[in-house]
Design a protein around this motif. Structure first.
Motif, PDB file in Angstrom:
ATOM      1  N   GLY A   9       0.917  -0.987  -0.151  1.00 11.86           N
ATOM      2  CA  GLY A   9       0.014  -0.024   0.147  1.00 11.86           C
ATOM      3  C   GLY A   9       0.837   1.370   0.057  1.00 11.86           C
ATOM      4  O   GLY A   9       2.100   1.056   0.014  1.00 11.86           O
ATOM      5  N   ALA A  10       0.188   2.417  -0.034  1.00 16.40           N
ATOM      6  CA  ALA A  10       0.917   3.618  -0.239  1.00 16.40           C
ATOM      7  C   ALA A  10       1.184   4.250   1.269  1.00 16.40           C
ATOM      8  O   ALA A  10       0.490   4.215   2.285  1.00 16.40           O
ATOM      9  CB  ALA A  10       0.025   4.569  -0.853  1.00 16.40           C
ATOM     10  N   HIS A  11       2.694   4.654   1.388  1.00 18.72           N
ATOM     11  CA  HIS A  11       2.929   5.125   2.703  1.00 18.72           C
ATOM     12  C   HIS A  11       2.526   6.595   2.875  1.00 18.72           C
ATOM     13  O   HIS A  11       2.048   7.079   3.873  1.00 18.72           O
ATOM     14  CB  HIS A  11       4.673   4.869   2.962  1.00 18.72           C
ATOM     15  N   HIS A  12       2.893   7.206   1.679  1.00 14.15           N
ATOM     16  CA  HIS A  12       2.350   8.528   1.560  1.00 14.15           C
ATOM     17  C   HIS A  12       2.298   9.084   0.104  1.00 14.15           C
ATOM     18  O   HIS A  12       2.782   8.300  -0.859  1.00 14.15           O
ATOM     19  CB  HIS A  12       3.099   9.710   2.565  1.00 14.15           C
ATOM     20  N   ILE A  13       1.556  10.213  -0.001  1.00 17.51           N
ATOM     21  CA  ILE A  13       1.427  10.725  -1.613  1.00 17.51           C
ATOM     22  C   ILE A  13       2.001  12.268  -1.156  1.00 17.51           C
ATOM     23  O   ILE A  13       1.458  12.851  -0.270  1.00 17.51           O
ATOM     24  CB  ILE A  13       0.107  10.858  -1.810  1.00 17.51           C
ATOM     25  N   SER A  48      -2.880  13.793   7.433  1.00 12.74           N
ATOM     26  CA  SER A  48      -3.212  12.440   7.458  1.00 12.74           C
ATOM     27  C   SER A  48      -4.536  12.294   7.964  1.00 12.74           C
ATOM     28  O   SER A  48      -5.019  12.975   8.693  1.00 12.74           O
ATOM     29  CB  SER A  48      -2.454  11.629   8.449  1.00 12.74           C
ATOM     30  N   THR A  52      -4.034   7.464   5.300  1.00 11.29           N
ATOM     31  CA  THR A  52      -3.280   7.969   4.313  1.00 11.29           C
ATOM     32  C   THR A  52      -2.696   9.328   4.686  1.00 11.29           C
ATOM     33  O   THR A  52      -3.284  10.069   5.131  1.00 11.29           O
ATOM     34  CB  THR A  52      -4.218   8.276   3.025  1.00 11.29           C
ATOM     35  N   ILE A  54      -0.483  12.749   3.376  1.00 12.19           N
ATOM     36  CA  ILE A  54      -0.275  13.259   2.226  1.00 12.19           C
ATOM     37  C   ILE A  54       0.789  14.429   2.561  1.00 12.19           C
ATOM     38  O   ILE A  54       0.540  15.117   3.543  1.00 12.19           O
ATOM     39  CB  ILE A  54      -1.472  14.132   1.627  1.00 12.19           C
ATOM     40  N   LEU A  81      -9.716   9.507  -2.702  1.00 16.22           N
ATOM     41  CA  LEU A  81      -9.717   9.333  -1.328  1.00 16.22           C
ATOM     42  C   LEU A  81     -11.246   8.772  -1.081  1.00 16.22           C
ATOM     43  O   LEU A  81     -12.102   9.066  -1.605  1.00 16.22           O
ATOM     44  CB  LEU A  81      -9.546  10.509  -0.557  1.00 16.22           C
TER      45      LEU A  81
END
Length: 136
Positions: A9-13, A48, A52, A54, A81
């Motif tokens: 999965g995504a850690h951050h964008i 956050s 998630t 950002i 989102l």
């Protein structure tokens, strides 16, 4: 089925924005994110929703920065989102109708044949954001 993916999965964008305070306030005040960090010397803010994170990075020279263009620049097409329900999506839509510097591309509607619903907006600074309420 065993997952063979090497990522989880995504850690951050990370998003470059023309006005850090305006973008940060959108995430904090409109979407209810929490600020979880910052680097004033960069400048950057980390927000956050509890799942998630950002990273918002201030563009060095917003007047000369290339605006977001999902069809002609390689990279981000949009950020999606998840919201908890179609009712929450409708409430958020009502809020966004009266939110400065937000452009609504389309109101909540079925995604394909439904029942998942989504809407598309441009947040302050022009980045395209999809808000999606998956079917239960």
């Amino acid at each position: 089925m065993q997952n063979s993916a090497l990522t989880q999965g995504a850690h951050h964008i990370g998003l470059t924005v023309p006005d850090l305070n305006q973008s940060k306030n959108f995430f904090l005040q409109i979407l209810g994110f929490k600020q979880v960090g910052e680097v004033p010397s960069y400048p950057a803010a980390f927000v956050s929703d509890g799942i998630t994170m950002i990273t918002l990075w201030q563009a060095v020279d917003p007047k000369d920065a290339i605006p977001f263009d999902r069809k002609n620049i390689i990279g981000l097409h949009h950020l999606a989102l998840k919201v908890p329900s179609s009712q929450a999506l409708e409430r958020l839509y009502a809020t966004l109708l009266n939110t400065a510097d937000v452009e609504i591309e389309f109101a909540p509607q079925n995604l394909g044949k439904g029942p998942t619903q989504h809407m598309m907006i441009y947040i302050p600074g022009g980045i395209r954001l999809e808000l999606i309420a998956p079917a239960a």
